[in-house]
Design a protein around this motif. Structure first.
Motif, PDB file in Angstrom:
ATOM      1  N   TYR A  19       8.743  29.669  31.189  1.00 31.93           N
ATOM      2  CA  TYR A  19       7.687  30.554  30.700  1.00 31.93           C
ATOM      3  C   TYR A  19       7.774  30.632  29.179  1.00 31.93           C
ATOM      4  O   TYR A  19       8.877  30.747  28.624  1.00 31.93           O
ATOM      5  CB  TYR A  19       7.832  31.961  31.292  1.00 31.93           C
ATOM      6  N   LEU A  20       6.634  30.576  28.521  1.00 31.08           N
ATOM      7  CA  LEU A  20       6.614  30.675  27.063  1.00 31.08           C
ATOM      8  C   LEU A  20       6.471  32.139  26.676  1.00 31.08           C
ATOM      9  O   LEU A  20       5.510  32.807  27.076  1.00 31.08           O
ATOM     10  CB  LEU A  20       5.453  29.861  26.485  1.00 31.08           C
ATOM     11  N   ILE A  21       7.417  32.637  25.893  1.00 31.68           N
ATOM     12  CA  ILE A  21       7.401  34.008  25.409  1.00 31.68           C
ATOM     13  C   ILE A  21       7.528  33.979  23.894  1.00 31.68           C
ATOM     14  O   ILE A  21       8.513  33.470  23.354  1.00 31.68           O
ATOM     15  CB  ILE A  21       8.555  34.837  26.005  1.00 31.68           C
ATOM     16  N   ALA A  22       6.503  34.478  23.212  1.00 28.85           N
ATOM     17  CA  ALA A  22       6.507  34.544  21.746  1.00 28.85           C
ATOM     18  C   ALA A  22       6.817  33.189  21.114  1.00 28.85           C
ATOM     19  O   ALA A  22       7.522  33.100  20.111  1.00 28.85           O
ATOM     20  CB  ALA A  22       7.495  35.597  21.256  1.00 28.85           C
ATOM     21  N   GLY A  23       6.303  32.129  21.720  1.00 27.82           N
ATOM     22  CA  GLY A  23       6.418  30.804  21.137  1.00 27.82           C
ATOM     23  C   GLY A  23       7.616  29.991  21.563  1.00 27.82           C
ATOM     24  O   GLY A  23       7.751  28.835  21.156  1.00 27.82           O
ATOM     25  N   PRO A  83      15.130  42.328  23.661  1.00 24.98           N
ATOM     26  CA  PRO A  83      13.698  42.267  23.334  1.00 24.98           C
ATOM     27  C   PRO A  83      12.953  41.173  24.104  1.00 24.98           C
ATOM     28  O   PRO A  83      11.782  41.357  24.442  1.00 24.98           O
ATOM     29  CB  PRO A  83      13.691  41.991  21.823  1.00 24.98           C
ATOM     30  N   VAL A  84      13.622  40.057  24.376  1.00 23.62           N
ATOM     31  CA  VAL A  84      12.980  38.991  25.153  1.00 23.62           C
ATOM     32  C   VAL A  84      12.689  39.481  26.569  1.00 23.62           C
ATOM     33  O   VAL A  84      11.606  39.251  27.120  1.00 23.62           O
ATOM     34  CB  VAL A  84      13.867  37.726  25.204  1.00 23.62           C
ATOM     35  N   VAL A  85      13.658  40.187  27.161  1.00 19.24           N
ATOM     36  CA  VAL A  85      13.480  40.724  28.519  1.00 19.24           C
ATOM     37  C   VAL A  85      12.381  41.783  28.525  1.00 19.24           C
ATOM     38  O   VAL A  85      11.574  41.856  29.463  1.00 19.24           O
ATOM     39  CB  VAL A  85      14.804  41.301  29.046  1.00 19.24           C
ATOM     40  N   TRP A  86      12.317  42.603  27.470  1.00 17.37           N
ATOM     41  CA  TRP A  86      11.262  43.617  27.382  1.00 17.37           C
ATOM     42  C   TRP A  86       9.882  42.978  27.319  1.00 17.37           C
ATOM     43  O   TRP A  86       8.943  43.441  27.965  1.00 17.37           O
ATOM     44  CB  TRP A  86      11.487  44.505  26.159  1.00 17.37           C
ATOM     45  N   LEU A  87       9.761  41.904  26.536  1.00 15.95           N
ATOM     46  CA  LEU A  87       8.481  41.194  26.452  1.00 15.95           C
ATOM     47  C   LEU A  87       8.110  40.603  27.808  1.00 15.95           C
ATOM     48  O   LEU A  87       6.950  40.665  28.227  1.00 15.95           O
ATOM     49  CB  LEU A  87       8.558  40.086  25.401  1.00 15.95           C
ATOM     50  N   LEU A  91       4.789  41.520  30.215  1.00 23.66           N
ATOM     51  CA  LEU A  91       3.838  40.510  30.674  1.00 23.66           C
ATOM     52  C   LEU A  91       4.016  40.173  32.156  1.00 23.66           C
ATOM     53  O   LEU A  91       3.381  39.245  32.654  1.00 23.66           O
ATOM     54  CB  LEU A  91       3.994  39.239  29.826  1.00 23.66           C
ATOM     55  N   LYS A  92       4.903  40.927  32.844  1.00 26.99           N
ATOM     56  CA  LYS A  92       5.144  40.762  34.278  1.00 26.99           C
ATOM     57  C   LYS A  92       5.609  39.341  34.622  1.00 26.99           C
ATOM     58  O   LYS A  92       5.161  38.730  35.599  1.00 26.99           O
ATOM     59  CB  LYS A  92       3.893  41.128  35.084  1.00 26.99           C
ATOM     60  N   LEU A  93       6.530  38.832  33.819  1.00 24.73           N
ATOM     61  CA  LEU A  93       7.110  37.509  34.050  1.00 24.73           C
ATOM     62  C   LEU A  93       8.450  37.667  34.771  1.00 24.73           C
ATOM     63  O   LEU A  93       9.157  38.657  34.581  1.00 24.73           O
ATOM     64  CB  LEU A  93       7.312  36.767  32.726  1.00 24.73           C
ATOM     65  N   PRO A  94       8.837  36.682  35.600  1.00 21.29           N
ATOM     66  CA  PRO A  94      10.050  36.806  36.422  1.00 21.29           C
ATOM     67  C   PRO A  94      11.342  36.517  35.667  1.00 21.29           C
ATOM     68  O   PRO A  94      12.213  35.771  36.141  1.00 21.29           O
ATOM     69  CB  PRO A  94       9.808  35.786  37.539  1.00 21.29           C
ATOM     70  N   LYS A 256       0.178  40.901  19.191  1.00 26.49           N
ATOM     71  CA  LYS A 256       0.108  39.807  20.164  1.00 26.49           C
ATOM     72  C   LYS A 256       0.457  40.250  21.587  1.00 26.49           C
ATOM     73  O   LYS A 256      -0.360  40.145  22.498  1.00 26.49           O
ATOM     74  CB  LYS A 256       1.020  38.657  19.724  1.00 26.49           C
ATOM     75  N   ALA A 257       1.679  40.731  21.813  1.00 38.11           N
ATOM     76  CA  ALA A 257       2.128  41.003  23.182  1.00 38.11           C
ATOM     77  C   ALA A 257       1.343  42.127  23.842  1.00 38.11           C
ATOM     78  O   ALA A 257       0.872  41.983  24.985  1.00 38.11           O
ATOM     79  CB  ALA A 257       3.623  41.330  23.178  1.00 38.11           C
ATOM     80  N   VAL A 258       1.186  43.259  23.159  1.00 41.60           N
ATOM     81  CA  VAL A 258       0.461  44.385  23.756  1.00 41.60           C
ATOM     82  C   VAL A 258      -1.020  44.051  23.960  1.00 41.60           C
ATOM     83  O   VAL A 258      -1.563  44.321  25.050  1.00 41.60           O
ATOM     84  CB  VAL A 258       0.650  45.661  22.912  1.00 41.60           C
ATOM     85  N   PRO A 259      -1.722  43.475  22.962  1.00 41.89           N
ATOM     86  CA  PRO A 259      -3.119  43.082  23.225  1.00 41.89           C
ATOM     87  C   PRO A 259      -3.259  42.129  24.410  1.00 41.89           C
ATOM     88  O   PRO A 259      -4.190  42.262  25.212  1.00 41.89           O
ATOM     89  CB  PRO A 259      -3.550  42.411  21.916  1.00 41.89           C
ATOM     90  N   TYR A 260      -2.329  41.181  24.546  1.00 41.64           N
ATOM     91  CA  TYR A 260      -2.385  40.247  25.672  1.00 41.64           C
ATOM     92  C   TYR A 260      -2.133  40.974  26.988  1.00 41.64           C
ATOM     93  O   TYR A 260      -2.843  40.748  27.982  1.00 41.64           O
ATOM     94  CB  TYR A 260      -1.357  39.135  25.461  1.00 41.64           C
ATOM     95  N   ALA A 261      -1.143  41.869  27.005  1.00 47.30           N
ATOM     96  CA  ALA A 261      -0.841  42.625  28.225  1.00 47.30           C
ATOM     97  C   ALA A 261      -2.029  43.490  28.639  1.00 47.30           C
ATOM     98  O   ALA A 261      -2.369  43.582  29.829  1.00 47.30           O
ATOM     99  CB  ALA A 261       0.401  43.484  28.009  1.00 47.30           C
TER     100      ALA A 261
END
Length: 375
Positions: A19-23, A83-87, A91-94, A256-261
């Motif tokens: 999964y791509l998270i923040a690039g 922070p990676v886990v929080w993101l 985004l509801k990623l596993p 980025k993250a919140v607008p996408y969520a």
């Protein structure tokens, strides 16, 4: 077109749950999964380059192409930072847990059923030797078969035949590099084809933890995600880095993250029930492979695309993904794209993603995946 023998010796694993998270790509693995992969790689003598991105990796990789490429080219990428886990949770990623380099090292050392030999490369003068001695003084599953503190020279200066031969002749299963994240990743990239040690990983702080000159944060601070406060207490010069990373994290969240969520939550009904992906594969006159996609390309539907790429990648290094009829993509699709991007660039080719509509382009930007379409 068939790739060269040199290319065939380094195949990318398109079966990864990525999964791509923040690039940056992250594997959906827990600590026990990674330990099993390491032991399996050691037993099979199979090369495995592990990256452990944290928030500092994410911030640095947004502007440093070479640093980002080292993560894209790794065989496993695991989140060494809350922070990676929080993101991922937002985004509801596993990706459920942080797999820190220190916890990974401790788990390998405590597993008495599987012996493993480690080699330390890096650290301040005398620290690698002290870490090696302390490992060998313990009654654990780990032993140290060698060490070197190469100083602070260039990548090339630290890549001499004598250094590489010492690593190869040590019989180590696990090469722990400690040169600073950027230099450590670059050093592994520069030498990975020369190194026979199967597992390679930059674990900057681990060598200091093992040597005992730096202590880990109390467990409750680790669980809360405040280990960085303890690191600043132990090493005050780190405060500027953490302050800068924190500002960038707030920017990533708000822009980025919140607008996408929020967009995902508002658009969820639009895509519910649409879980079909169709693809058509053709070969162009220039021998590039074009994969035309239609429908929804997400975690639930991406398997046919992964299977097609897995079949074609060993023989091709130029791919075109046509998204003209794609109505939705997600971080699983972006993770697969990042892996294909790395494969193509590794073997002198190119990934082109075409016919991107405005919504899809916005998803690329929200996930800091612009590099995939701006290439």
């Amino acid at each position: 077109m068939t790739l060269t023998n040199a290319a065939m010796s380094r195949l990318f694993n398109f079966d990864r749950n990525l999964y791509l998270i923040a690039g940056l790509p992250f594997d959906a693995l827990d600590l026990n999964d990674v330990v099993r992969i390491i032991h399996d790689s050691a037993e099979r003598n199979r090369s495995c380059f592990i990256s452990t991105p944290n928030l500092n990796f994410i911030v640095s990789c947004l502007t440093d192409v070479s640093f980002r490429s080292s993560v894209l080219n790794s065989d496993i990428s695991i989140p060494d930072g809350k922070p990676v886990v929080w993101l991922a949770k937002l985004l509801k990623l596993p990706i459920k847990e942080r797999v820190s380099g220190a916890n990974l090292f401790e788990q390998l050392e405590s597993n008495q059923d599987k012996k493993i030999k480690v080699y330390f490369f890096g650290g301040l003068e005398g620290i690698a030797q002290l870490a090696c001695q302390k490992i060998n003084d313990r009654n654990s599953a780990m032993s140290c078969s060698g060490y070197e503190s190469p100083g602070f020279g260039s990548i090339e200066a630290m890549s001499s035949d004598s250094s590489i031969n010492a690593i190869n002749e040590s019989g180590a299963d696990f090469l722990v590099v400690s040169l600073g994240a950027k230099k450590g990743q670059a050093w592994i990239e520069h030498n990975r084809n020369r190194i026979k040690t199967p597992i390679m990983c930059h674990l900057g702080a681990v060598i200091n933890f093992v040597a005992g000159n730096v202590n880990r944060a109390p467990l409750f601070l680790q669980n809360l995600g405040f280990e960085w406060l303890w690191r600043i207490y132990q090493e005050p010069n780190l405060w500027k880095r953490y302050f800068n990373d924190g500002l960038h994290f707030l920017s990533l969240l708000t822009t980025k993250a919140v607008p996408y969520a929020l967009w995902l939550r508002f658009q969820q009904k639009q895509f519910s029930g649409k879980n079909e992906l169709n693809l058509n594969v053709t070969e162009s006159a220039d021998q590039s492979i074009q994969i035309t996609l239609s429908g929804v390309c997400t975690d639930e539907t991406i398997l046919p695309l992964k299977q097609a790429i897995k079949k074609l990648a060993p023989f091709n290094n130029h791919f075109i993904l046509d998204l003209n009829n794609v109505i939705h993509i997600d971080p699983a699709f972006l993770g697969t794209c990042s892996l294909l991007y790395a494969h193509c660039h590794c073997y002198g080719g190119k990934l082109q993603i075409t016919n991107i509509n405005n919504i899809t382009r916005r998803i690329f930007k929200w996930n800091c995946a612009d590099f995939l379409i701006d290439d």
